[in-house]
Design a protein around this motif. Structure first.
Motif, PDB file in Angstrom:
ATOM      1  N   TYR A  25       0.416   9.802  -9.217  1.00  0.00           N
ATOM      2  CA  TYR A  25       0.083   8.438  -8.801  1.00  0.00           C
ATOM      3  C   TYR A  25       1.029   7.409  -9.404  1.00  0.00           C
ATOM      4  O   TYR A  25       1.538   7.580 -10.505  1.00  0.00           O
ATOM      5  N   CYS A  26       1.227   6.318  -8.667  1.00  0.00           N
ATOM      6  CA  CYS A  26       2.072   5.232  -9.166  1.00  0.00           C
ATOM      7  C   CYS A  26       1.350   4.557 -10.353  1.00  0.00           C
ATOM      8  O   CYS A  26       0.119   4.580 -10.417  1.00  0.00           O
ATOM      9  N   CYS A  29      -2.278   2.605 -10.197  1.00  0.00           N
ATOM     10  CA  CYS A  29      -2.999   3.031  -8.990  1.00  0.00           C
ATOM     11  C   CYS A  29      -4.467   3.320  -9.321  1.00  0.00           C
ATOM     12  O   CYS A  29      -4.775   3.987 -10.310  1.00  0.00           O
ATOM     13  N   HIS A  31      -6.433   5.365  -7.793  1.00  0.00           N
ATOM     14  CA  HIS A  31      -6.739   6.799  -7.696  1.00  0.00           C
ATOM     15  C   HIS A  31      -6.670   7.469  -9.072  1.00  0.00           C
ATOM     16  O   HIS A  31      -7.478   8.343  -9.369  1.00  0.00           O
ATOM     17  N   CYS A  59      -3.061   9.638  -0.480  1.00  0.00           N
ATOM     18  CA  CYS A  59      -2.517   9.719  -1.843  1.00  0.00           C
ATOM     19  C   CYS A  59      -3.351  10.635  -2.726  1.00  0.00           C
ATOM     20  O   CYS A  59      -2.859  11.162  -3.704  1.00  0.00           O
ATOM     21  N   ASN A 129      -8.496   1.086  -0.716  1.00  0.00           N
ATOM     22  CA  ASN A 129      -7.418   0.258  -1.264  1.00  0.00           C
ATOM     23  C   ASN A 129      -6.849  -0.665  -0.185  1.00  0.00           C
ATOM     24  O   ASN A 129      -5.754  -1.171  -0.314  1.00  0.00           O
ATOM     25  N   GLY A 133      -2.170   4.197   1.955  1.00  0.00           N
ATOM     26  CA  GLY A 133      -1.247   4.227   0.828  1.00  0.00           C
ATOM     27  C   GLY A 133      -0.119   5.224   1.018  1.00  0.00           C
ATOM     28  O   GLY A 133       1.057   4.890   0.952  1.00  0.00           O
ATOM     29  N   CYS A 220      -3.644  -0.733  -5.108  1.00  0.00           N
ATOM     30  CA  CYS A 220      -2.471   0.073  -4.723  1.00  0.00           C
ATOM     31  C   CYS A 220      -1.244  -0.800  -4.977  1.00  0.00           C
ATOM     32  O   CYS A 220      -0.724  -1.435  -4.063  1.00  0.00           O
ATOM     33  N   PRO A 221      -0.797  -0.912  -6.249  1.00  0.00           N
ATOM     34  CA  PRO A 221       0.284  -1.855  -6.559  1.00  0.00           C
ATOM     35  C   PRO A 221       1.527  -1.628  -5.696  1.00  0.00           C
ATOM     36  O   PRO A 221       2.183  -2.582  -5.288  1.00  0.00           O
ATOM     37  N   THR A 222       1.829  -0.363  -5.404  1.00  0.00           N
ATOM     38  CA  THR A 222       3.065  -0.073  -4.662  1.00  0.00           C
ATOM     39  C   THR A 222       3.061  -0.729  -3.294  1.00  0.00           C
ATOM     40  O   THR A 222       4.027  -1.384  -2.896  1.00  0.00           O
ATOM     41  N   ASN A 223       1.961  -0.572  -2.571  1.00  0.00           N
ATOM     42  CA  ASN A 223       1.960  -1.131  -1.217  1.00  0.00           C
ATOM     43  C   ASN A 223       1.495  -2.587  -1.172  1.00  0.00           C
ATOM     44  O   ASN A 223       1.802  -3.286  -0.208  1.00  0.00           O
ATOM     45  N   GLN A 349       5.054   8.861  -3.348  1.00  0.00           N
ATOM     46  CA  GLN A 349       5.720   7.591  -3.066  1.00  0.00           C
ATOM     47  C   GLN A 349       7.067   7.535  -3.763  1.00  0.00           C
ATOM     48  O   GLN A 349       7.972   6.865  -3.313  1.00  0.00           O
TER      49      GLN A 349
HETATM   50  S1  SF4 Z   1       1.039   4.354  -2.961  1.00  0.00           S
HETATM   51 FE1  SF4 Z   1      -0.727   3.192  -3.681  1.00  0.00          FE
HETATM   52  S2  SF4 Z   1      -2.504   4.535  -3.421  1.00  0.00           S
HETATM   53 FE2  SF4 Z   1      -0.640   5.785  -3.329  1.00  0.00          FE
HETATM   54  S3  SF4 Z   1      -0.265   6.548  -5.407  1.00  0.00           S
HETATM   55 FE3  SF4 Z   1       0.929   4.687  -5.170  1.00  0.00          FE
HETATM   56  S4  SF4 Z   1      -0.383   2.997  -5.866  1.00  0.00           S
HETATM   57 FE4  SF4 Z   1      -1.688   4.798  -5.504  1.00  0.00          FE
END
Ligand code: SF4
Ligand SMILES: Cc1ncc(C[n+]2csc(CCOP(=O)(O)OP(=O)(O)O)c2C)c(N)n1
Length: 484
Positions: A25-26, A29, A31, A59, A129, A133, A220-223, A349
């Motif tokens: 996981y990022c 996250c 999750h 994810c 989220n 993701g 979900c910080p990445t998205n 990701q």
């Molecule tokens: S993309 Fe979003 S939901 Fe998926 S692992 Fe990264 S932070 Fe978590």
């Protein structure tokens, strides 16, 4: 590497051929936090030997590497259907389905809803989220009004894509569920509440009381294109406004008038529950944002004399391969061509494989799928091996010179090896390897697009960092001086 002993989790995770003690996981996250809470609850209640987890596609796909219990992987959206089979076949087991909001709220909604309606004996942990993701942040049924995603780049507009789906509230209309609740993992207090609710889901299954649904709001910080703190704040300030936390059903009884009223009160409490106050999420520059503002590129114009070209760009995530594809698509948009950009991701990701398809045409495009590209750009060996054999006769494969070319592309396909990665390093900007590939595409004249549009699109892709845009334009021109 030191082993991190997590309760209820395997000691190490033999993922992707490596033995690691980190999840995929990022950072930040939801999750990751939820996975830990679930593992702890399962272990604390002594249920590991009785638990069957049904893992999703999303994810959360790799939970079988983490939770030390039995697992079944379900196809995307099918975890509740598979959990139905598992809990019927093994009534002595504790069955837990783990699903994302795309998985449960979109493709799998009917599976999940009917299982809840039948009152199957499993617990469903539903991670909301607000977007898809794993596949790069597309709109999910739970996306907030006004929220920016890759498929709602100007914010979700309810008149086009409907309103957010309230899964708990909808399931609370059913007779059978014994427990329905919504919690969050956006801060410590909420995490502690989430832990209690997760334990409750396990206890209900341990005691064979019936169907339980626990929705968990998760960042979900990445998205979201935010740092971890801002993503958590988004969960609290924006998601909770739309999805109030609370218990919608307690064991065996429906939500009484008293509780229903409380829910409504909660909804209005604190900040004003105004849709208008939900601004589009301010995203940072990303390969997934459209480079050009909504009105900067006018609608496409039909021009049958412009032949359709199909491209495939492939490599590792992080090599800028999706941005390169989007750069071509945006340049085509500037020239009022019909165009489609279609990304495809592996489950991770960061560092996983990624590719995208781009179609540019003078006439409307039927399908975004590119099975036989005219132009293939490969940044790594797996990409070359996977796609080179599919290139159309008369087509071209441009491959980074570091890629060993063991098999030749089909007859009639030109192979060009190009030092994109080396040049970017020599120019002191290793991340610009995708710009170096753009130089090859320009030199080979295989896009059908003008140099001006390609450069303009490249610069626009750095709209949040204009100095980098100019730097890349300079590097592009420099790279074009290199001979094949
Ligand atoms: S993309 Fe979003 S939901 Fe998926 S692992 Fe990264 S932070 Fe978590
Ligand atoms: C039948 C099917 N349709 C689509 C996909 C592509 N797909 C994989 S994961 C995913 C979305 C995952 O989003 P979500 O369920 O919200 O979970 P998250 O990754 O956000 O945790 C999609 C659309 C697939 N694998 N299978």
């Amino acid at each position: 590497m030191a082993e991190i002993c997590q309760r209820g989790m395997y000691k190490t995770f033999p993922r992707s051929g490596k033995n690691t003690s980190f999840t995929h996981y990022c950072p930040g996250c939801g999750h990751g936090i939820i996975n830990k809470l679930i593992a702890e609850a399962c272990e604390e209640l002594g249920l590991q030997d009785r638990t069957i987890f049904v893992d999703p596609v999303g994810c959360g796909v790799f939970t079988y590497y983490y939770w030390d219990a039995a697992h079944i992987s379900a196809a995307h959206g099918r975890a509740s259907a598979v959990a139905t089979g598992a809990c019927r076949a093994r009534p002595d087991a504790v069955t837990i389905a783990y699903q994302g909001d795309g998985d449960l709220g979109a493709i799998g909604f009917n599976n999940a809803f009917q299982a809840a309606s039948r009152g199957e004996n499993f617990g469903c942990i539903f991670v909301n989220n607000s977007l898809y993701g794993m596949t790069g942040g597309q709109m999910a049924p739970t996306t907030l009004e006004g929220e920016t995603t890759t498929t709602t780049p100007f914010g979700r507009d309810p008149s086009l894509t409907g309103h957010p789906l309230h899964v708990c509230e909808v399931f609370a209309q059913l007779k059978a569920p014994v427990y329905i609740a919504r919690v969050s993992v956006a801060d410590t207090k909420r995490i502690m509440q989430a832990k209690q609710a997760i334990r409750k889901v396990f206890e209900i299954q341990r005691d064979r009381k019936g169907y339980a649904l626990l929705e968990i709001l998760a960042p979900c910080p990445t998205n979201f294109k935010m740092n971890a703190l801002d993503a958590a704040a988004f969960c609290i300030n924006e998601m909770e406004r739309e999805f109030p936390l609370g218990v919608f059903r307690e064991e065996g009884r429906g939500m009484g008038e008293e509780e229903r009223g409380k829910g409504e009160e909660e909804r209005g409490k604190g900040e004003e529950a105004s849709v208008l106050s939900l601004r589009p999420v301010p995203h940072a520059a990303s390969c997934h944002d459209l480079f050009l503002e909504k009105d900067a590129a006018p609608a496409a114009v039909d021009d049958p004399s412009f032949p359709e070209r199909r491209f495939k760009f492939a490599g590792y995530g992080g090599q800028g391969i999706l941005s390169l594809g989007l750069c071509i698509a945006e340049a085509a948009r500037l020239e009022r061509r019909h165009t489609l950009w279609f990304p495809s991701y592996g489950p991770e990701q960061r560092g996983g494989s990624a590719n995208c398809s781009v179609v540019v045409s003078g006439t409307p495009i039927g399908s975004p799928a590119v099975e036989h590209p005219d132009v293939l750009v490969c940044m790594n060996q797996p990409a070359y091996e996977r796609f080179a054999g599919d290139v159309k006769k008369g087509g071209i494969v441009i491959v980074d010179e570091t890629v060993p070319v063991e098999t030749r592309p089909p007859e009639g396909v030109r192979l060009v090896r190009w030092p994109a990665i080396r040049m970017a390093e020599e120019f002191g900007v290793p991340k610009a390897a995708n710009t170096m590939m753009l130089a090859a595409l320009k030199k080979l004249e295989c896009t059908g697009l003008s140099d001006g549009s390609l450069e303009k699109s490249l610069v626009a892709s750095f709209k949040k960092k204009p100095a980098l845009g100019e730097k890349n334009r300079e590097l592009l021109r420099k790279a074009e001086q290199t001979e094949f």
